[in-house]
Design a protein around this motif. Structure first.
Motif: not given
Length: 396
Positions: A188, A342-343, A346, A371-372, A375
């Motif tokens: 990410v 995902p980023v 958003c 998100f990091d 994960r």
């Protein structure tokens, strides 16, 4: 020695809602026959056995059956976990399976410990999440490249005293490879690409993660996924690599050939006005294919999907891009999100609710960090479960 390189089966995957179970069954029947007819000594499965961490029962049953038949056909099977797999679940029973000729390589503890196939040493590297595996391996930096450098240092140290041909099977994004829309990004905020020279010293590098079969160097290749999982893979030839490796005093001789896999149902992308597509005799072959249809009519035709499916019954995706206007209608929401990280999803949402103003640099940094962290949490859960299992074995 003869090795068969395959990867990215993604058992349990669906293509726009359609199960790919039959396509996977067809491929695995083919793979077992290749093992038998070509007298393959070992099958290298370079990660992403399953499409998700908790696979459906029919997928685990299919994998179990494939392993049994490949071993019965005379081959060892060397499996490494990918970023879609749960390393803990995939590695369950690894000790017992190894006695039957199936090696499950899912832990950092196994990095640098080869599977010996005659005069070939196979070093299978699972997907190595930098935030977790980097510390375990003593990596100088928490990146994919740094983590794999540390892993390869272990491989080279072990291989130096053996005199075997060195084969590395790894699940990673190596710089120079071309990605497809069906792959899940393995980074990410960090840098995910690994330079090919990380694998220096290996006689053959059998890669997994990217879904198109491709050659980065003569002996550094992705086998690609055996089944197409997105319309972005139209035109790709799917299959596996068959490798012959001979060790000698002057080094290893490596020869490979691509073995084309059978196609259960082809993919087609059709573009044009509705009347033209319905009446074009050249599109006869598309009638049995999974289709993505892009209509360019100036005005959206009534009942378009039903009319398209009357001729192309396996149409899975219908888009409208009217000709004569600069306006391009958006994809359906599910399709748009499937093609973005995902980023970005958003960011799109914020732009939607704010009237076009997406995430600011500061907000984007928060999203990347979140998100990091998610994960990393998943990787640490797998790692904790691994350590609990290891401790339990030690007590026993």
């Amino acid at each position: 020695m003869r090795l068969l390189h395959t990867s990215d089966w993604h058992l349990g995957r669906r293509l726009h809602g359609v199960a790919l179970q039959r396509a996977h069954e067809l491929y695995l029947d083919h793979l077992v026959e290749v093992v038998r007819s070509e007298r393959v000594d070992a099958v290298l499965l370079a990660g992403d056995v399953y499409d998700r961490a908790v696979p459906p029962p029919e997928s685990t049953a299919l994998f179990d059956d494939a392993l049994t038949r490949m071993v019965d056909a005379g081959a060892q099977v060397v499996v490494s976990s990918g970023n879609h797999d749960s390393a803990v679940r995939l590695g369950f029973g690894a000790g017992l399976l190894s006695r039957a000729g199936v090696r499950m390589c899912t832990t950092t503890a196994g990095v640098g410990k080869p599977v010996l196939v005659g005069d070939v040493a196979v070093y299978a590297l699972p997907y190595l999440e930098p935030a977790v595996a980097g510390d375990d391996l003593g990596a100088a930096e928490r990146t994919h490249a740094g983590t794999l450098r540390a892993a390869m240092a272990r491989v080279r140290a072990d291989a130096a005293g053996r005199g075997h041909a060195v084969v590395v099977s790894a699940h990673a994004f190596v710089a120079g490879g071309l990605s497809s829309e069906s792959e899940r990004d393995i980074s990410v905020g960090g840098v995910s690409a690994v330079p090919p020279e990380v694998f220096a010293g290996a006689d053959l590098v059998a890669l997994g993660h990217l879904h198109g079969a491709q050659t980065l160097a003569e002996t550094v290749r992705y086998s690609g996924s055996p089944v197409a999982m997105s319309f972005g893979e139209v035109g790709q030839v799917k299959g596996s690599y068959l490798w012959d490796i001979e060790s000698g005093p002057s080094g290893a001789r490596v020869r490979g050939e691509f073995v084309t896999a059978p196609v259960e149902r082809p993919l087609r992308v059709l573009r044009g006005e509705l009347a033209d597509l319905l009446g074009d005799p050249a599109l006869l072959g598309a009638e049995a294919a999974y289709c993505q249809v892009v209509l360019t009519d100036p005005v959206r035709p009534e009942g378009a999907l039903d009319r398209v499916r009357a001729r192309f019954p396996h149409t899975l995706r219908l888009e409208f891009q009217p000709s004569g206007t600069a306006v391009v209608l958006p994809h359906p929401y599910a399709a748009r999100t499937a093609e973005r990280g995902p980023v970005e999803v958003c960011d799109d949402f914020l732009g939607h609710v704010r009237g076009g103003r997406g995430a600011s640099p500061a907000e984007r940094a928060v999203l990347v960090k979140a998100f990091d962290a998610a994960r990393l949490e998943r990787a640490e859960v797998d790692d904790s479960a691994r350590r609990v299992v290891g401790a339990a074995r030690g007590v026993a």
